[in-house]
Design an enzyme around this catalytic site. Sequence first.
Site, PDB file in Angstrom:
ATOM      1  N   ASP A  45      20.596   4.397  24.614  1.00 62.20           N
ATOM      2  CA  ASP A  45      19.834   3.590  25.563  1.00 62.20           C
ATOM      3  C   ASP A  45      19.517   2.209  25.000  1.00 62.20           C
ATOM      4  OD1 ASP A  45      19.895   5.579  27.412  1.00 62.20           O
ATOM      5  OD2 ASP A  45      17.847   6.282  27.074  1.00 62.20           O
ATOM      6  N   ARG A 148     -10.515  -2.857  28.221  1.00 64.38           N
ATOM      7  CA  ARG A 148     -10.767  -2.985  26.785  1.00 64.38           C
ATOM      8  C   ARG A 148     -10.103  -1.799  26.101  1.00 64.38           C
ATOM      9  NH1 ARG A 148     -15.250  -4.769  29.416  1.00 64.38           N
ATOM     10  NH2 ARG A 148     -16.222  -6.704  28.697  1.00 64.38           N
ATOM     11  N   ALA A 185      -5.163   3.756  24.734  1.00 61.52           N
ATOM     12  CA  ALA A 185      -6.464   3.987  24.090  1.00 61.52           C
ATOM     13  C   ALA A 185      -7.549   3.065  24.631  1.00 61.52           C
ATOM     14  CB  ALA A 185      -6.336   3.817  22.569  1.00 61.52           C
TER      15      ALA A 185
END
Length: 265
Positions: A45, A148, A185
């Site tokens: 790929d 954030r 995250a």
Amino acid sequence: MKFAITSKGDSVSNTLMLKMRTYLQDFELEYDEDQPDIVISVGGDGTLLYAFHRYQKRLDKTAFVGVHTGHLGFYADWVPEEVEKLVIAIAKTPYQVVEYPILEVIIRHLNGGKEARYLALNESTVKAVEGSLVMDLEIKGQRFETFRGDGLCISTPSGSTAYNKALGGAILHPSIEAIQVAEMASINNRVFRTIGSPLVLPGHHTCMLKPINHVDFQITVDHLTLLHKDVKSIQYRVAQEKIKFARFRPFPFWKRVRDSFVGDK
């Protein structure tokens, strides 16, 4: 027909590349690296991503086909043992063209700096060079949230099985006209709050990221890593251009997903 071949660069891929070039020229096809009608990617790929970026200014004229010489890929539907069969198909058989949407990235700068435009086949990510990424996220011109966290990943349906999947994003069929926004995250507590879920935006919606603080950003476009300073905004949407794949036989997407991530027990 004019053709070009890109190789991963290892000995197996280079050998196949030379073999295919010889065979196709024996069928009186013309080798042309500058203006090919079809580009054959030999490798994985990542090799096809390289070919896509090399020929991105010819997307309306060039179709791609992949031969994988390593692990099963999502863009390569032929194996080395089938090279002769593929060569005959290219030389003798009219192929079906399958078009998939890609991602447009426009980065605008403060103080009237020149904007930069990129195209991505898989995804684009945004991170702050130092500290957490703090960005206002707008959808269709309306503020949606202040993000954030470590960063954001905006992917195409074709790229939804790549980094996006590792971030918990949904797998989308590559024919769907959409982009997907996945968090890296995110910070969620009593003070800061994000949606905490991937967002799938249709083709007529635009996602705009606007920095809250004045920092430098590391922005990736597929395998390319870019450093941008004085960023005013980063705009994402489904590009007007599409990538064309040359299909000589069925290549079921959900079978590829199953073979790659589930397989037989």
